[in-house]
Design a protein around this motif. Structure first.
Motif, PDB file in Angstrom:
ATOM      1  N   ARG A   7       5.325  -1.022  15.034  1.00  0.00           N
ATOM      2  CA  ARG A   7       5.224   0.277  14.391  1.00  0.00           C
ATOM      3  C   ARG A   7       5.978   0.300  13.067  1.00  0.00           C
ATOM      4  NH1 ARG A   7       6.448   2.270  19.523  1.00  0.00           N
ATOM      5  NH2 ARG A   7       8.473   3.013  18.760  1.00  0.00           N
ATOM      6  N   ARG A   8       7.183  -0.264  13.054  1.00  0.00           N
ATOM      7  CA  ARG A   8       7.973  -0.275  11.829  1.00  0.00           C
ATOM      8  C   ARG A   8       7.307  -1.119  10.747  1.00  0.00           C
ATOM      9  NH1 ARG A   8      13.062   1.545  11.229  1.00  0.00           N
ATOM     10  NH2 ARG A   8      12.441   1.205   9.066  1.00  0.00           N
ATOM     11  N   LEU A   9       6.724  -2.244  11.140  1.00  0.00           N
ATOM     12  CA  LEU A   9       6.047  -3.096  10.167  1.00  0.00           C
ATOM     13  C   LEU A   9       4.817  -2.410   9.592  1.00  0.00           C
ATOM     14  CD1 LEU A   9       6.345  -6.596  11.895  1.00  0.00           C
ATOM     15  CD2 LEU A   9       7.594  -5.779   9.889  1.00  0.00           C
ATOM     16  N   LEU A  10       4.144  -1.586  10.412  1.00  0.00           N
ATOM     17  CA  LEU A  10       2.982  -0.846   9.907  1.00  0.00           C
ATOM     18  C   LEU A  10       3.386   0.193   8.867  1.00  0.00           C
ATOM     19  CD1 LEU A  10       0.900  -0.328  13.189  1.00  0.00           C
ATOM     20  CD2 LEU A  10       0.442  -1.924  11.305  1.00  0.00           C
ATOM     21  N   TYR A  11       4.644   0.677   8.944  1.00  0.00           N
ATOM     22  CA  TYR A  11       5.114   1.633   7.942  1.00  0.00           C
ATOM     23  C   TYR A  11       5.378   0.955   6.600  1.00  0.00           C
ATOM     24  CZ  TYR A  11       6.061   4.742  11.912  1.00  0.00           C
ATOM     25  OH  TYR A  11       5.941   5.516  13.033  1.00  0.00           O
ATOM     26  N   VAL A  12       5.640  -0.341   6.625  1.00  0.00           N
ATOM     27  CA  VAL A  12       6.046  -1.045   5.411  1.00  0.00           C
ATOM     28  C   VAL A  12       4.913  -1.097   4.394  1.00  0.00           C
ATOM     29  CG1 VAL A  12       6.785  -3.280   4.478  1.00  0.00           C
ATOM     30  CG2 VAL A  12       7.809  -2.401   6.593  1.00  0.00           C
ATOM     31  N   ALA A  13       3.690  -1.361   4.862  1.00  0.00           N
ATOM     32  CA  ALA A  13       2.551  -1.543   3.953  1.00  0.00           C
ATOM     33  C   ALA A  13       2.314  -0.326   3.059  1.00  0.00           C
ATOM     34  CB  ALA A  13       1.298  -1.887   4.750  1.00  0.00           C
ATOM     35  N   PRO A  14       2.188   0.904   3.597  1.00  0.00           N
ATOM     36  CA  PRO A  14       1.961   2.047   2.693  1.00  0.00           C
ATOM     37  C   PRO A  14       3.119   2.301   1.743  1.00  0.00           C
ATOM     38  CG  PRO A  14       2.306   2.790   4.957  1.00  0.00           C
ATOM     39  CD  PRO A  14       2.130   1.321   5.013  1.00  0.00           C
ATOM     40  N   ILE A  15       4.340   1.996   2.171  1.00  0.00           N
ATOM     41  CA  ILE A  15       5.492   2.176   1.280  1.00  0.00           C
ATOM     42  C   ILE A  15       5.400   1.223   0.103  1.00  0.00           C
ATOM     43  CG2 ILE A  15       7.995   1.920   1.101  1.00  0.00           C
ATOM     44  CD1 ILE A  15       8.182   2.885   3.987  1.00  0.00           C
ATOM     45  N   LEU A  16       5.076  -0.041   0.386  1.00  0.00           N
ATOM     46  CA  LEU A  16       4.959  -1.026  -0.690  1.00  0.00           C
ATOM     47  C   LEU A  16       3.802  -0.695  -1.628  1.00  0.00           C
ATOM     48  CD1 LEU A  16       5.651  -4.372   1.218  1.00  0.00           C
ATOM     49  CD2 LEU A  16       7.216  -3.024  -0.182  1.00  0.00           C
ATOM     50  N   ILE A  17       2.696  -0.211  -1.059  1.00  0.00           N
ATOM     51  CA  ILE A  17       1.557   0.180  -1.901  1.00  0.00           C
ATOM     52  C   ILE A  17       1.949   1.328  -2.826  1.00  0.00           C
ATOM     53  CG2 ILE A  17      -0.744   1.199  -1.876  1.00  0.00           C
ATOM     54  CD1 ILE A  17      -1.264  -0.353   0.715  1.00  0.00           C
ATOM     55  N   GLY A  18       2.671   2.306  -2.286  1.00  0.00           N
ATOM     56  CA  GLY A  18       3.129   3.420  -3.114  1.00  0.00           C
ATOM     57  C   GLY A  18       4.051   2.960  -4.231  1.00  0.00           C
ATOM     58  N   VAL A  19       4.940   2.026  -3.928  1.00  0.00           N
ATOM     59  CA  VAL A  19       5.848   1.490  -4.947  1.00  0.00           C
ATOM     60  C   VAL A  19       5.059   0.772  -6.041  1.00  0.00           C
ATOM     61  CG1 VAL A  19       7.632  -0.255  -5.351  1.00  0.00           C
ATOM     62  CG2 VAL A  19       7.844   1.321  -3.428  1.00  0.00           C
ATOM     63  N   MET A  20       4.061  -0.014  -5.646  1.00  0.00           N
ATOM     64  CA  MET A  20       3.254  -0.725  -6.640  1.00  0.00           C
ATOM     65  C   MET A  20       2.466   0.237  -7.515  1.00  0.00           C
ATOM     66  SD  MET A  20       1.852  -4.206  -4.770  1.00  0.00           S
ATOM     67  CE  MET A  20       1.167  -3.395  -3.323  1.00  0.00           C
ATOM     68  N   VAL A  21       1.940   1.308  -6.926  1.00  0.00           N
ATOM     69  CA  VAL A  21       1.175   2.291  -7.712  1.00  0.00           C
ATOM     70  C   VAL A  21       2.073   2.959  -8.743  1.00  0.00           C
ATOM     71  CG1 VAL A  21      -0.032   4.501  -7.588  1.00  0.00           C
ATOM     72  CG2 VAL A  21      -0.556   2.700  -5.935  1.00  0.00           C
ATOM     73  N   ILE A  22       3.272   3.379  -8.318  1.00  0.00           N
ATOM     74  CA  ILE A  22       4.183   4.057  -9.244  1.00  0.00           C
ATOM     75  C   ILE A  22       4.584   3.122 -10.382  1.00  0.00           C
ATOM     76  CG2 ILE A  22       6.480   5.071  -9.461  1.00  0.00           C
ATOM     77  CD1 ILE A  22       6.152   6.116  -6.598  1.00  0.00           C
ATOM     78  N   THR A  23       4.919   1.880 -10.049  1.00  0.00           N
ATOM     79  CA  THR A  23       5.296   0.910 -11.082  1.00  0.00           C
ATOM     80  C   THR A  23       4.141   0.661 -12.045  1.00  0.00           C
ATOM     81  OG1 THR A  23       6.724  -0.175  -9.455  1.00  0.00           O
ATOM     82  CG2 THR A  23       6.265  -1.375 -11.474  1.00  0.00           C
ATOM     83  N   PHE A  24       2.944   0.537 -11.510  1.00  0.00           N
ATOM     84  CA  PHE A  24       1.762   0.288 -12.351  1.00  0.00           C
ATOM     85  C   PHE A  24       1.504   1.463 -13.283  1.00  0.00           C
ATOM     86  CE2 PHE A  24      -2.787   0.361 -13.206  1.00  0.00           C
ATOM     87  CZ  PHE A  24      -3.005  -0.945 -13.629  1.00  0.00           C
ATOM     88  N   VAL A  25       1.614   2.680 -12.764  1.00  0.00           N
ATOM     89  CA  VAL A  25       1.366   3.871 -13.586  1.00  0.00           C
ATOM     90  C   VAL A  25       2.375   3.946 -14.732  1.00  0.00           C
ATOM     91  CG1 VAL A  25       1.483   6.394 -13.594  1.00  0.00           C
ATOM     92  CG2 VAL A  25       0.220   5.203 -11.790  1.00  0.00           C
ATOM     93  N   LEU A  26       3.639   3.658 -14.450  1.00  0.00           N
ATOM     94  CA  LEU A  26       4.670   3.738 -15.482  1.00  0.00           C
ATOM     95  C   LEU A  26       4.426   2.749 -16.611  1.00  0.00           C
ATOM     96  CD1 LEU A  26       7.898   4.159 -13.316  1.00  0.00           C
ATOM     97  CD2 LEU A  26       6.744   5.883 -14.688  1.00  0.00           C
ATOM     98  N   ARG A 293       7.634  -5.614 -12.209  1.00  0.00           N
ATOM     99  CA  ARG A 293       6.881  -5.271 -10.991  1.00  0.00           C
ATOM    100  C   ARG A 293       7.261  -6.213  -9.858  1.00  0.00           C
ATOM    101  NH1 ARG A 293       3.135  -9.751  -9.525  1.00  0.00           N
ATOM    102  NH2 ARG A 293       2.418 -10.644 -11.475  1.00  0.00           N
ATOM    103  N   THR A 294       7.600  -7.472 -10.156  1.00  0.00           N
ATOM    104  CA  THR A 294       8.037  -8.388  -9.112  1.00  0.00           C
ATOM    105  C   THR A 294       9.383  -7.967  -8.568  1.00  0.00           C
ATOM    106  OG1 THR A 294       6.836 -10.190 -10.194  1.00  0.00           O
ATOM    107  CG2 THR A 294       8.491 -10.797  -8.567  1.00  0.00           C
ATOM    108  N   PHE A 295      10.309  -7.576  -9.446  1.00  0.00           N
ATOM    109  CA  PHE A 295      11.613  -7.091  -9.004  1.00  0.00           C
ATOM    110  C   PHE A 295      11.467  -5.857  -8.115  1.00  0.00           C
ATOM    111  CE2 PHE A 295      13.833  -9.761 -12.029  1.00  0.00           C
ATOM    112  CZ  PHE A 295      15.089  -9.901 -11.455  1.00  0.00           C
ATOM    113  N   VAL A 296      10.651  -4.909  -8.567  1.00  0.00           N
ATOM    114  CA  VAL A 296      10.484  -3.665  -7.813  1.00  0.00           C
ATOM    115  C   VAL A 296       9.861  -3.950  -6.450  1.00  0.00           C
ATOM    116  CG1 VAL A 296       9.300  -1.442  -7.775  1.00  0.00           C
ATOM    117  CG2 VAL A 296      10.332  -2.271  -9.897  1.00  0.00           C
ATOM    118  N   PHE A 297       8.846  -4.803  -6.416  1.00  0.00           N
ATOM    119  CA  PHE A 297       8.176  -5.125  -5.160  1.00  0.00           C
ATOM    120  C   PHE A 297       9.142  -5.817  -4.186  1.00  0.00           C
ATOM    121  CE2 PHE A 297       5.910  -8.267  -2.557  1.00  0.00           C
ATOM    122  CZ  PHE A 297       5.044  -7.439  -1.856  1.00  0.00           C
ATOM    123  N   LEU A 298       9.833  -6.844  -4.663  1.00  0.00           N
ATOM    124  CA  LEU A 298      10.765  -7.567  -3.792  1.00  0.00           C
ATOM    125  C   LEU A 298      11.924  -6.673  -3.367  1.00  0.00           C
ATOM    126  CD1 LEU A 298      10.906 -11.094  -5.462  1.00  0.00           C
ATOM    127  CD2 LEU A 298       9.627 -10.380  -3.442  1.00  0.00           C
ATOM    128  N   GLY A 299      12.378  -5.807  -4.275  1.00  0.00           N
ATOM    129  CA  GLY A 299      13.445  -4.885  -3.912  1.00  0.00           C
ATOM    130  C   GLY A 299      13.021  -3.933  -2.806  1.00  0.00           C
TER     131      GLY A 299
END
Length: 324
Positions: A7-26, A293-299
């Motif tokens: 369950r916890r691992l399933l939460y990780v994917a949408p969080i990472l996708i949201g982080v990538m979208v925000i970084t990409f938009v900026l 974007r690599t720093f943000v994703f890995l962070g």
């Protein structure tokens, strides 16, 4: 526990996708790829050199979705970058052209040489000082200790850095004010001052927080029972109170452990240490999207790993905690 981890691992994917979208938009919506190319190539860049730069990095494609006839719908900048990050293909820096895998390997060691000793020593000092203040609670020394912590918290980080470079480094010539060299034990002289400043920076807030945690534990029934049985104060605080306060301590420490590898941006930048924090600062200054974007994703990924590790440590410290 296995179902909980799933369950916890399933939460990780949408969080990472949201982080990538925000970084990409900026980077790609706030400014155009052409603007980014010209900031890297310089004002005298020709239209041909700009288009070549964009093509070599795949930035000449549509941003989110590809509606061009005969091309894949997902052949866009965002989906290509997301696919590379998901498969840990970090690519190259937009500015220097270096492999980002190499950049992270080379920068991780200097960062850990600063952050790990500062983190471990800071926790040990803060916990010990907090327990000492709890021992002296409601006394003049306890009040003086709290006021000292508030004073340490009120001083900006830049003041500590300027004081360290302008006073300590000059008074003790052993501590360099700037620079970094890796040659065995000689490396320590470049690390002692930044590590000391990082400990002092976090000491005030950590001591106040740990003191509040331990004071809450001191008022529990098991502490009064221990005193009634004649258990020495040192054992009550150092064993029972500390052990029962570990849940709160784990929340504050384990979650931050994975992020230590990303380094300290301020310390590395001002002391000229070639760690990941300094690399991130330079990447932001030069609009190096690939590096940022690599720093943000890995962070974000490391933070999620830390949060999951925190939950798992709860069960090890407190037998009452069960995963269902």
């Amino acid at each position: 526990m296995f179902s909980y981890l799933i369950r916890r691992l399933l939460y990780v994917a949408p969080i990472l996708i949201g982080v990538m979208v925000i970084t990409f938009v900026l980077f790609f919506v706030v400014q155009s790829p052409e603007t980014m190319a010209r900031s890297v190539l310089g004002k005298r860049a020709t239209p041909v050199s700009v288009q070549t730069w964009l093509h070599n990095r795949g930035y000449d494609k549509p941003r989110f979705v590809n509606t061009r006839p005969g091309e894949s719908f997902f052949d866009s900048i965002f989906f290509n970058e997301a696919k590379d990050l998901a498969t840990f293909q970090l690519g190259r820096s937009d500015v220097t052209g270096r492999e980002l895998t190499e950049v992270f390997k080379n920068g991780a060691v200097p960062s850990l040489l600063i952050t790990l000793p500062a983190f471990l020593a800071g926790i040990a000092i803060a916990v010990g000082f907090a327990l000492y203040l709890v021992l002296l609670r409601n006394s003049a020394l306890d009040t003086a200790g709290v006021l000292l912590c508030v004073a340490l918290m009120s001083i900006p980080a830049m003041v500590y850095i300027i004081f360290g470079q302008g006073v300590i480094a000059l008074a003790f010539s052993y501590f360099p004010a700037f620079g970094f060299e890796r040659h065995g034990l000689g490396t320590m002289k470049f690390l002692l001052l930044p590590v000391f400043l990082m400990i002092v920076l976090s000491l005030g807030s950590d001591v106040r927080l740990y003191r509040a945690i331990f004071l809450e534990e001191v008022g529990q029934d098991y502490v009064r029972t221990a005193y009634a049985k004649g258990v020495p104060t040192s054992r009550v605080l150092g064993v029972h109170v500390l052990k029962n306060g570990m849940i709160a301590l784990i929340t504050l420490t384990v979650a931050h452990l994975p992020t230590l590898i990303l380094g300290s941006l301020l310390m590395e930048n001002f002391f000229g240490i070639p760690g990941l924090g300094n690399t991130l600062y330079l990447a932001i200054q030069t609009s190096d999207f690939a590096t940022v974007r690599t720093f943000v994703f890995l962070g974000a990924l490391l933070i999620q790993v830390g949060l999951i590790a925190t939950d798992l440590c709860y069960a090890l410290v407190d037998p009452r905690v069960r995963f269902s």
